[in-house]
Design an enzyme around this catalytic site. Structure first.
Site, PDB file in Angstrom:
ATOM      1  N   GLN A  57       1.029   6.432   0.936  1.00  0.00           N
ATOM      2  CA  GLN A  57       1.793   7.463   1.646  1.00  0.00           C
ATOM      3  C   GLN A  57       3.281   7.448   1.299  1.00  0.00           C
ATOM      4  O   GLN A  57       4.056   8.165   1.923  1.00  0.00           O
ATOM      5  CB  GLN A  57       1.637   7.298   3.168  1.00  0.00           C
ATOM      6  CG  GLN A  57       0.229   7.446   3.677  1.00  0.00           C
ATOM      7  CD  GLN A  57      -0.329   8.858   3.494  1.00  0.00           C
ATOM      8  OE1 GLN A  57       0.391   9.811   3.238  1.00  0.00           O
ATOM      9  NE2 GLN A  57      -1.641   8.983   3.613  1.00  0.00           N
TER      10      GLN A  57
ATOM     11  N   ASP B  54       0.871  -1.171   0.000  1.00  0.00           N
ATOM     12  CA  ASP B  54       0.000   0.000   0.000  1.00  0.00           C
ATOM     13  C   ASP B  54       0.910   1.224   0.000  1.00  0.00           C
ATOM     14  O   ASP B  54       1.539   1.541   1.008  1.00  0.00           O
ATOM     15  CB  ASP B  54      -0.899  -0.037   1.240  1.00  0.00           C
ATOM     16  CG  ASP B  54      -1.688   1.249   1.436  1.00  0.00           C
ATOM     17  OD1 ASP B  54      -1.390   2.254   0.763  1.00  0.00           O
ATOM     18  OD2 ASP B  54      -2.587   1.257   2.294  1.00  0.00           O
TER      19      ASP B  54
ATOM     20  N   LYS C  51      -3.398  11.935  -3.375  1.00  0.00           N
ATOM     21  CA  LYS C  51      -2.413  12.157  -2.311  1.00  0.00           C
ATOM     22  C   LYS C  51      -1.060  12.533  -2.887  1.00  0.00           C
ATOM     23  O   LYS C  51      -0.105  12.732  -2.153  1.00  0.00           O
ATOM     24  CB  LYS C  51      -2.303  10.911  -1.441  1.00  0.00           C
ATOM     25  CG  LYS C  51      -3.606  10.642  -0.691  1.00  0.00           C
ATOM     26  CD  LYS C  51      -3.503   9.534   0.305  1.00  0.00           C
ATOM     27  CE  LYS C  51      -4.875   9.303   0.923  1.00  0.00           C
ATOM     28  NZ  LYS C  51      -4.862   8.357   2.018  1.00  0.00           N
TER      29      LYS C  51
ATOM     30  N   CYS D 231      -8.734   6.134   9.714  1.00  0.00           N
ATOM     31  CA  CYS D 231      -9.022   4.844   9.072  1.00  0.00           C
ATOM     32  C   CYS D 231      -8.028   3.778   9.521  1.00  0.00           C
ATOM     33  O   CYS D 231      -7.604   2.925   8.721  1.00  0.00           O
ATOM     34  CB  CYS D 231      -9.011   4.952   7.548  1.00  0.00           C
ATOM     35  SG  CYS D 231     -10.288   6.026   6.914  1.00  0.00           S
TER      36      CYS D 231
HETATM   37  C1  LIG Z   1      -5.459   7.252   2.007  1.00  0.00           C
HETATM   38  C2  LIG Z   1      -4.922   5.904   2.189  1.00  0.00           C
HETATM   39  C3  LIG Z   1      -5.558   4.798   1.631  1.00  0.00           C
HETATM   40  C4  LIG Z   1      -6.844   4.908   0.870  1.00  0.00           C
HETATM   41  O1  LIG Z   1      -6.714   5.767  -0.219  1.00  0.00           O
HETATM   42  P1  LIG Z   1      -8.014   6.235  -1.018  1.00  0.00           P
HETATM   43  O2  LIG Z   1      -7.474   7.342  -1.858  1.00  0.00           O
HETATM   44  O3  LIG Z   1      -8.988   6.706  -0.003  1.00  0.00           O
HETATM   45  O4  LIG Z   1      -8.472   5.082  -1.805  1.00  0.00           O
HETATM   46  C5  LIG Z   1      -5.000   3.570   1.814  1.00  0.00           C
HETATM   47  N1  LIG Z   1      -3.865   3.422   2.514  1.00  0.00           N
HETATM   48  C6  LIG Z   1      -3.212   4.457   3.053  1.00  0.00           C
HETATM   49  C7  LIG Z   1      -1.937   4.214   3.794  1.00  0.00           C
HETATM   50  C8  LIG Z   1      -3.730   5.736   2.907  1.00  0.00           C
HETATM   51  O5  LIG Z   1      -3.081   6.762   3.454  1.00  0.00           O
END
Ligand SMILES: *Cc1c(COP(=O)(O)O)cnc(C)c1O
Length: 414
Positions: free
Chosen positions: A211, A208, A234, A372
């Protein structure tokens, strides 16, 4: 308590800030101090202009048109894919699937890879610091398949306990899904080493990267990641853009995630055959303008010397860490040795939502909540944290304003 802070890197902050029109506004009569970059970053004028140009001059559906506009739109869309490929150093552009964001990217892999390769009794390995987007799709898959979700624990600093990770890996493990950088703690995980370990067991790894890509240069081949997912919004691009990078060897073996237009080779009522990569995973009309904008955001990052931006931003994080640690009553949550962008904190006897509301009165945008990542909050036994998160357009002066305002919150509530 603290010593003087060293001078910041040579970085033309005035020029950079001028690239982002939103930053020059005032909020509640104060200059906006935008420190909510981990939730969504701001968009530079060049990206806005590129999206506007598409809407003004090129708007048309891609891939299926023979006419002038459709061909132009298709060219721009595929050029954006090439930019993504170079930006993350994928082997081939077709390994870069456009998705709606990180959430959709993880769901795609959980659904498609999971459906094909995860069976009863298998194990899925995630970590204790994951965003809900990298927990729930795996939990649902595990429930459906009768597989087991296992969790790599973290320590008090908010770092993964790597020895435990190595113990958890075994021949039943079918995938590892872990964040490159935690959005709630800022921890940078040693994903390259973790991937190498998983590969010894023949286990693919999804990273993932929501960030990581906005905060330092990455190289998916060097990491040897099997899947690498991130959101455009992001990384200075519009919402609705995003990428799932996957190794061709895996993507070729995986069934479609969604079906419909744009992803087929031939359709009869008896049988449908699918298109190759990347179309197989891009059913329906995608976020064309947003993904072209993502390409423009990558051009922008290349134009500003992204490596220098990353160094500057890291120094800013260190400066902010020093300043906030020096305030009596502030507790930092997440003190890993390797961190990026994120400073989560609590103030004794003040709910994070109140911190956020009071700071907003001074024009400061931070986030308060569980980010989240409720399991992270449970681990640290807090209901929520306040979180300041930085980008390369933030300044030392903004950190000073943040620290002064936090001090005021403490003075009022103490
Ligand atoms: C924001 C985020 C997500 C989810 O991203 P979306 O743009 O809402 O789909 C997943 N993992 C991390 C670490 C995030 O910061």
């Amino acid at each position: 308590m603290k010593t003087a802070v060293k001078e910041m890197s040579n970085w033309n902050i005035e020029k950079i800030r001028a690239d982002f029109p939103v930053l020059s506004q005032t909020v509640n009569g104060k200059p906006l101090v935008y420190l909510d970059n981990a939730a969504s970053s701001q968009v530079p004028q060049v990206v806005i202009d590129r999206g506007a140009k598409y809407l003004r001059e090129e708007h048309s559906n891609i891939h299926r048109g023979v006419h002038y506009l459709s061909q132009n739109a298709t060219t721009a869309y595929e050029a954006a894919r090439e930019k993504v490929k170079r930006f993350i150093n994928a082997r081939e552009a077709k390994e870069c699937i456009f998705v709606r964001g990180c959430t959709e990217g993880v769901n795609l892999v959980a659904y498609s890879y999971g459906r094909k390769f995860v069976n009863e009794g298998d194990e899925i390995l995630i970590s204790a610091m994951e965003h809900h987007a990298n927990i729930i799709p795996w939990q649902v898959l595990a429930e459906e398949k009768g597989a087991k979700l296992r969790v790599i624990p973290i320590n008090e600093r908010g770092e993964l306990i790597i020895e435990e990770y190595e113990n958890l890996l075994n021949e039943r493990t079918k995938i590892v899904a872990v964040s490159h950088v935690s959005n709630s703690l800022g921890t940078v995980n040693p994903v390259k080493e973790m991937i190498a370990t998983a590969h010894k067991f023949g286990v693919p790894v999804l990273v993932d990267a929501a960030q990581s890509v906005p905060h330092f240069p990455v190289d998916v081949q060097d990491l040897d990641a099997d899947f690498y997912v991130f959101s455009g919004h992001k990384m200075f691009a519009p919402t609705g853009s995003g990428v799932l990078y996957g190794k061709k060897e895996w993507l070729d073996k995986m069934p479609p995630y969604q079906t419909g237009g744009g992803m087929i080779r031939t359709v009869t009522f008896e049988k449908t055959t699918y298109a190759g990569l990347p179309e197989k995973f891009e059913a329906g009309t995608p976020a064309i303008a947003a993904n072209i904008g993502l390409g423009a955001a990558i051009d922008y990052l290349n134009s500003i010397d992204f490596a220098a931006a990353a160094r500057y931003e890291h120094e800013l994080l260190e400066y902010a860490t020093e300043k906030l640690s020096a305030i009596e009553g502030v507790k930092l949550i997440g003190t890993a040795r390797e961190k990026a962008s994120v400073l989560s904190f609590t103030i004794e006897n003040v709910h994070p939502h109140d911190i956020g509301t009071i700071l907003d009165q001074s024009g400061i945008a931070i986030r308060a909540g569980h980010h989240c990542a409720q399991p992270v909050m449970q681990f640290f036994q807090v209901p929520a944290t306040a979180r300041a998160s930085f980008a390369f357009y933030n300044t030392k002066e903004e950190v000073d304003v943040l620290a002064d305002s936090i001090q005021k919150v403490i003075d009022v509530f103490a």
